[in-house]
Scaffold this active site. Structure first.
Site, PDB file in Angstrom:
ATOM      1  N   HIS A 253     -14.300 -15.051 -42.285  1.00 28.17           N
ATOM      2  CA  HIS A 253     -14.293 -14.048 -41.221  1.00 28.17           C
ATOM      3  C   HIS A 253     -12.901 -13.445 -41.115  1.00 28.17           C
ATOM      4  O   HIS A 253     -11.897 -14.137 -41.312  1.00 28.17           O
ATOM      5  CB  HIS A 253     -14.697 -14.683 -39.885  1.00 28.17           C
ATOM      6  CG  HIS A 253     -15.044 -13.695 -38.814  1.00 28.17           C
ATOM      7  ND1 HIS A 253     -14.089 -13.101 -38.020  1.00 28.17           N
ATOM      8  CD2 HIS A 253     -16.233 -13.179 -38.418  1.00 28.17           C
ATOM      9  CE1 HIS A 253     -14.676 -12.276 -37.177  1.00 28.17           C
ATOM     10  NE2 HIS A 253     -15.975 -12.297 -37.405  1.00 28.17           N
ATOM     11  N   GLU A 308     -23.054 -14.552 -39.626  1.00 26.33           N
ATOM     12  CA  GLU A 308     -24.053 -13.906 -40.475  1.00 26.33           C
ATOM     13  C   GLU A 308     -25.010 -14.920 -41.100  1.00 26.33           C
ATOM     14  O   GLU A 308     -26.197 -14.632 -41.277  1.00 26.33           O
ATOM     15  CB  GLU A 308     -23.358 -13.125 -41.589  1.00 26.33           C
ATOM     16  CG  GLU A 308     -22.676 -11.858 -41.169  1.00 26.33           C
ATOM     17  CD  GLU A 308     -22.091 -11.130 -42.363  1.00 26.33           C
ATOM     18  OE1 GLU A 308     -22.711 -11.157 -43.442  1.00 26.33           O
ATOM     19  OE2 GLU A 308     -21.014 -10.541 -42.222  1.00 26.33           O
TER      20      GLU A 308
END
Length: 364
Positions: A253, A308
């Site tokens: 991330h 995700e």
């Protein structure tokens, strides 16, 4: 004199662009606070309508209750369904992601409804209508008395939905409703700072969300799981991908240096679905091996699971088609976008950063 900026400075990493009471992200600690609550606590006790009330109250100094928001979103879904004949023609021939963009660009103010309610209420109606059309079916009228998550699922799937399914989607909507100054929220705030209306700001936010670097398109996670296929292929497939320098979807991330806190919230929601009959252990085995492989590859700074990975698994378990993942993400994030745009218009100023010119200078 030309001044070359670092990569971090060019990306505006760590540069405050606004003051907000809405959400806070601490990438070093793996912490997300939304409206004064840790995301795990909020997802455990609040509905989407409840967190939306908190966001709108903080942004605009209102005193809405969860019941107020539930009623206004129910009315907004009805209004949006009535407007589908005007909104859908512009989407013909488009994918669900692109058609959603074209349809939300056609939204306008509705008498008796705040613009933010019109937007948040319309999003699942439009998403469901596009999904149904892609399947050759007519859209399903909303139930204004139902909760937002329950009605969203019913309109998408065209059947009665189970409480466990509603609980899972509601947890997802709460978990991803806001996330600091991410790219789409920044876009919405920039547009709002010009005093453009809320509809323009949120349409811009959605456009930013569709970019693959944002994280609004988790379907590549499922494509990775499909490619792995079986438990026996987990190790050779992952090792081969890492050896060739391929990106493993759902890991790493831009902000978080540790595990994304939203990942664990969604993992719990998935486990509850699994306990009720969904078959999801394969994905857990893939996640465990990838985390182990990434720690071996870069022990000082391994990539951790991000939102995700579990978003893709949860939405797939809820029978939501992959092509609709981005609009469903937007259905949740619209609460945050509208709140940030309202806050920017009320307390902010025109956002107008500068740039560092590195081009040629005039001779002489």
């Amino acid at each position: 004199m030309n001044m070359h900026l670092t990569k971090s400075q060019i990306g505006l990493d760590g540069v405050p662009a606004a003051e907000t009471v809405l959400s806070h992200v601490d990438g070093e600690r793996g912490e997300l606070i939304i409206a004064g609550e840790h995301v795990a606590d909020l997802a455990g006790k609040s509905s989407f309508e409840g967190v939306t009330a908190r966001l709108w109250n903080g942004a605009a100094g209102k005193s809405l209750s969860e019941a107020n928001v539930r009623a206004s979103l129910g009315a907004a879904r009805e209004r949006a369904f009535a407007r589908l004949p005007d909104l859908l023609p512009a989407t013909r021939g488009m994918s669900i992601v692109d058609g959603f963009r074209a349809a939300i660009a056609g939204l306008r103010g509705e008498n008796g409804l705040e613009h933010e309610a019109t937007i948040v209420g319309a999003f699942p109606v439009i998403a469901a209508a596009l999904v149904r059309r892609a399947r050759g079916s007519d859209p399903i009228a909303p139930d204004p008395n139902a909760g937002h998550a329950a009605d969203t699922l019913r309109m998408l799937l065209g059947r009665k939905v189970e409480p466990r399914e509603v609980a899972a989607l509601d947890a997802y909507l709460v978990t991803v409703c806001d996330h600091g100054m991410n790219a789409s929220t920044f876009t919405a705030r920039v547009i709002a700072s010009t005093q453009a209306d809320l509809f323009a700001a949120i349409t811009g936010g959605y456009c930013a969300l569709t970019g693959p670097l944002h994280g609004g398109a988790p379907e590549p996670v499922l494509e990775m799981l499909d490619a792995i296929g079986t438990r026996e292929r987990i190790k050779p497939w992952v090792d081969g991908a890492l050896a060739h320098g391929e990106r493993l979807m759902g890991f790493g991330h831009r902000v978080y240096r540790v595990r994304d806190p939203r990942a664990d919230v969604l993992k719990i929601a998935i486990e509850r679905l699994e306990a009720s009959g969904a078959d999801l252990p394969f994905a857990g085995e893939v996640e465990a091996y990838i985390r182990e492989a990434l720690r071996k590859k870069n022990p000082e700074r391994p990539l951790e699971t991000n939102v995700e990975f579990f978003t893709a698994i949860l939405l797939d378990a809820l029978e939501i088609p992959r092509q609709a993942f981005t609009p469903i993400f937007a259905t949740a994030r619209a609460a945050g976008w509208t709140a940030h745009a309202l806050e920017q218009r009320r307390t902010g100023r025109l956002i107008r950063p500068s740039s560092s010119y590195v081009g040629a200078m005039p001779k002489g």
